[in-house]
Write a protein that holds these residues in place. Sequence first.
Motif, PDB file in Angstrom:
ATOM      1  N   PRO A 217       0.822  -1.220   0.000  1.00 33.12           N
ATOM      2  CA  PRO A 217       0.000   0.000   0.000  1.00 33.12           C
ATOM      3  C   PRO A 217       0.854   1.268   0.000  1.00 33.12           C
ATOM      4  O   PRO A 217       1.885   1.339   0.678  1.00 33.12           O
ATOM      5  N   ILE A 218       0.429   2.244  -0.777  1.00 28.78           N
ATOM      6  CA  ILE A 218       1.135   3.519  -0.881  1.00 28.78           C
ATOM      7  C   ILE A 218       0.594   4.470   0.182  1.00 28.78           C
ATOM      8  O   ILE A 218      -0.623   4.651   0.302  1.00 28.78           O
ATOM      9  N   GLU A 219       1.487   5.052   0.944  1.00 30.67           N
ATOM     10  CA  GLU A 219       1.084   5.972   2.008  1.00 30.67           C
ATOM     11  C   GLU A 219       1.042   7.408   1.472  1.00 30.67           C
ATOM     12  O   GLU A 219       1.959   7.851   0.784  1.00 30.67           O
ATOM     13  N   PHE A 220      -0.023   8.119   1.795  1.00 29.79           N
ATOM     14  CA  PHE A 220      -0.160   9.530   1.413  1.00 29.79           C
ATOM     15  C   PHE A 220      -0.416  10.369   2.665  1.00 29.79           C
ATOM     16  O   PHE A 220      -1.353  10.077   3.411  1.00 29.79           O
ATOM     17  N   ASN A 221       0.391  11.381   2.859  1.00 29.50           N
ATOM     18  CA  ASN A 221       0.154  12.333   3.943  1.00 29.50           C
ATOM     19  C   ASN A 221      -0.677  13.485   3.359  1.00 29.50           C
ATOM     20  O   ASN A 221      -0.147  14.539   3.008  1.00 29.50           O
ATOM     21  N   GLU A 253      -8.669  25.797  -7.986  1.00 30.09           N
ATOM     22  CA  GLU A 253      -8.276  24.917  -9.083  1.00 30.09           C
ATOM     23  C   GLU A 253      -6.771  24.691  -9.131  1.00 30.09           C
ATOM     24  O   GLU A 253      -6.293  23.569  -9.343  1.00 30.09           O
ATOM     25  N   GLY A 254      -6.024  25.744  -8.936  1.00 31.34           N
ATOM     26  CA  GLY A 254      -4.571  25.620  -8.990  1.00 31.34           C
ATOM     27  C   GLY A 254      -4.046  24.637  -7.962  1.00 31.34           C
ATOM     28  O   GLY A 254      -3.180  23.798  -8.255  1.00 31.34           O
ATOM     29  N   ALA A 255      -4.578  24.720  -6.737  1.00 29.84           N
ATOM     30  CA  ALA A 255      -4.147  23.814  -5.679  1.00 29.84           C
ATOM     31  C   ALA A 255      -4.561  22.374  -5.985  1.00 29.84           C
ATOM     32  O   ALA A 255      -3.806  21.425  -5.733  1.00 29.84           O
ATOM     33  N   GLN A 256      -5.776  22.210  -6.538  1.00 30.04           N
ATOM     34  CA  GLN A 256      -6.224  20.870  -6.905  1.00 30.04           C
ATOM     35  C   GLN A 256      -5.305  20.264  -7.958  1.00 30.04           C
ATOM     36  O   GLN A 256      -4.905  19.099  -7.859  1.00 30.04           O
ATOM     37  N   ARG A 257      -4.952  21.050  -8.956  1.00 24.51           N
ATOM     38  CA  ARG A 257      -4.063  20.557 -10.017  1.00 24.51           C
ATOM     39  C   ARG A 257      -2.712  20.127  -9.444  1.00 24.51           C
ATOM     40  O   ARG A 257      -2.184  19.069  -9.792  1.00 24.51           O
ATOM     41  N   CYS A 258      -2.164  20.950  -8.586  1.00 22.76           N
ATOM     42  CA  CYS A 258      -0.871  20.619  -7.972  1.00 22.76           C
ATOM     43  C   CYS A 258      -0.950  19.346  -7.152  1.00 22.76           C
ATOM     44  O   CYS A 258      -0.064  18.486  -7.212  1.00 22.76           O
ATOM     45  N   LEU A 259      -2.031  19.205  -6.386  1.00 21.13           N
ATOM     46  CA  LEU A 259      -2.191  18.038  -5.528  1.00 21.13           C
ATOM     47  C   LEU A 259      -2.373  16.770  -6.359  1.00 21.13           C
ATOM     48  O   LEU A 259      -1.735  15.748  -6.090  1.00 21.13           O
ATOM     49  N   TYR A 260      -3.245  16.846  -7.375  1.00 23.75           N
ATOM     50  CA  TYR A 260      -3.488  15.666  -8.207  1.00 23.75           C
ATOM     51  C   TYR A 260      -2.224  15.263  -8.961  1.00 23.75           C
ATOM     52  O   TYR A 260      -1.946  14.069  -9.125  1.00 23.75           O
ATOM     53  N   ALA A 261      -1.460  16.239  -9.414  1.00 22.02           N
ATOM     54  CA  ALA A 261      -0.218  15.940 -10.130  1.00 22.02           C
ATOM     55  C   ALA A 261       0.783  15.259  -9.201  1.00 22.02           C
ATOM     56  O   ALA A 261       1.445  14.284  -9.578  1.00 22.02           O
ATOM     57  N   THR A 262       0.893  15.752  -7.965  1.00 20.18           N
ATOM     58  CA  THR A 262       1.842  15.183  -7.003  1.00 20.18           C
ATOM     59  C   THR A 262       1.479  13.743  -6.659  1.00 20.18           C
ATOM     60  O   THR A 262       2.348  12.858  -6.621  1.00 20.18           O
ATOM     61  N   ILE A 263       0.201  13.499  -6.401  1.00 23.38           N
ATOM     62  CA  ILE A 263      -0.245  12.142  -6.071  1.00 23.38           C
ATOM     63  C   ILE A 263      -0.031  11.210  -7.261  1.00 23.38           C
ATOM     64  O   ILE A 263       0.456  10.076  -7.104  1.00 23.38           O
ATOM     65  N   SER A 264      -0.364  11.676  -8.456  1.00 24.81           N
ATOM     66  CA  SER A 264      -0.197  10.854  -9.658  1.00 24.81           C
ATOM     67  C   SER A 264       1.262  10.505  -9.889  1.00 24.81           C
ATOM     68  O   SER A 264       1.598   9.365 -10.245  1.00 24.81           O
ATOM     69  N   GLU A 265       2.137  11.466  -9.674  1.00 22.52           N
ATOM     70  CA  GLU A 265       3.572  11.214  -9.854  1.00 22.52           C
ATOM     71  C   GLU A 265       4.084  10.211  -8.831  1.00 22.52           C
ATOM     72  O   GLU A 265       4.938   9.367  -9.141  1.00 22.52           O
ATOM     73  N   GLN A 266       3.569  10.276  -7.609  1.00 20.10           N
ATOM     74  CA  GLN A 266       3.985   9.331  -6.578  1.00 20.10           C
ATOM     75  C   GLN A 266       3.558   7.912  -6.949  1.00 20.10           C
ATOM     76  O   GLN A 266       4.347   6.962  -6.816  1.00 20.10           O
ATOM     77  N   ILE A 267       2.319   7.757  -7.423  1.00 20.87           N
ATOM     78  CA  ILE A 267       1.825   6.442  -7.842  1.00 20.87           C
ATOM     79  C   ILE A 267       2.626   5.939  -9.037  1.00 20.87           C
ATOM     80  O   ILE A 267       3.029   4.768  -9.096  1.00 20.87           O
TER      81      ILE A 267
END
Length: 286
Positions: A217-221, A253-267
Motif C-alpha cells: 500500500p502507498i502511504e499519502f500524507n 483549481e490551482g491547488a487541486q491541479r498541484c495536488l493531483y499531479a503530485t499524487i499521480s507522480e507518486q503512484i
Amino acid sequence: MRMGRKMEWVGRANHMGGIPRKLVFMAVGAFAKAVATLLNTTSVHNADTLIRLVRSRPPGVPLLTVSNHMSTLDDPVMWGFEGFPLFDTKLARWVLAAEDICFKNALLSYFFRLGKCIPITRGAGIYQEHMNEALDRLSDGAWLHTFPEGKVSQEDGPIRRLKWGTASLIVRAPVTPIVLPIVHHGFEEVMPEKFLGGRRPPFPLFNKNISIVVGEPIEFNLPKMRQTAISMSRNLSLSTAGWHSASPNGMDEGAQRCLYATISEQIQTVMESLRSFSKSFMKSKV
C-alpha cells in the motif's frame, strides 16, 4: 445540466435478487480462471497482500487498486489466478470501464453493469457524473480498480504519465482508501492489439507466461500534501473551465491541479519501480 448515470440500477446488489450478477460472475470468472491457469501460466508475487486486503479491511475503509493496462483482457483475467476469491460477488471489485467500448448499446451496458463496471467517458474530465458514482462506491467502503494510464499500451516501456482521475478519487473520498499498486506483463501476448490484419485475435492466445506483481500500500500524507499544493499554486494563473472553484478543503483549481499531479507522480514512481522488479521476477519464473 446534470446527466444521469447509465443503467446504475442494474449494478445494485439487489437487482433481481442478485441472481443475474451471480450468473455473470460465474461465467466471467470461469473464463478468467481458464485463461489465467489452464491456457496460460500465471505467476503472482505478493498475492497474499492483495487477497488479505480484498477479504478483510478495517470496516468502512475502501480499497483502490491501480495497475498498468496491457490489453482488453487485463480485467477480469488478472483476477483469475489460483487462490483469489473470483466468484464472490460481494468481495468483487468495481472497475472503471471505457464507455465507448463496454457501453456501446443496451445489451453491453446491462452485461457490464452486472459485472460491477462503471462507465467512464474519455475526455469528459475528472468531475464527470460517473466519477461521482465511483466516489460513492469508495464511500461505501468497496473495492475499486482503475487503470490510471487511461488506455491500453502494449509497448515494453516505462509507465506513462497517469491521468488525474484516480488521484482525485483518493483526495475526495470521505475515508482515504488503501491504495495498492499492481504491475503485470504477458497480457499483451495473450491478447495482442495487432495480430491478424492488424486486429486482435478472436480468442485469447495460449501457452503464454503472465506475471503479476502486487506491491505494498502507498502511504499519502494528505494534510501535508494539501498545504504544499496550496503554497505551490499561489503563483499559478489557470483557467477554471470545467473545474470546481473550491473543494471541500478550500482548495482552488490551482491547488487541486498541484495536488493531483503530485499524487499521480507518486503512484507512477511506485508503479515504475514495480515494473523494473517484475522484469527480474519474470526471469526467475522462466
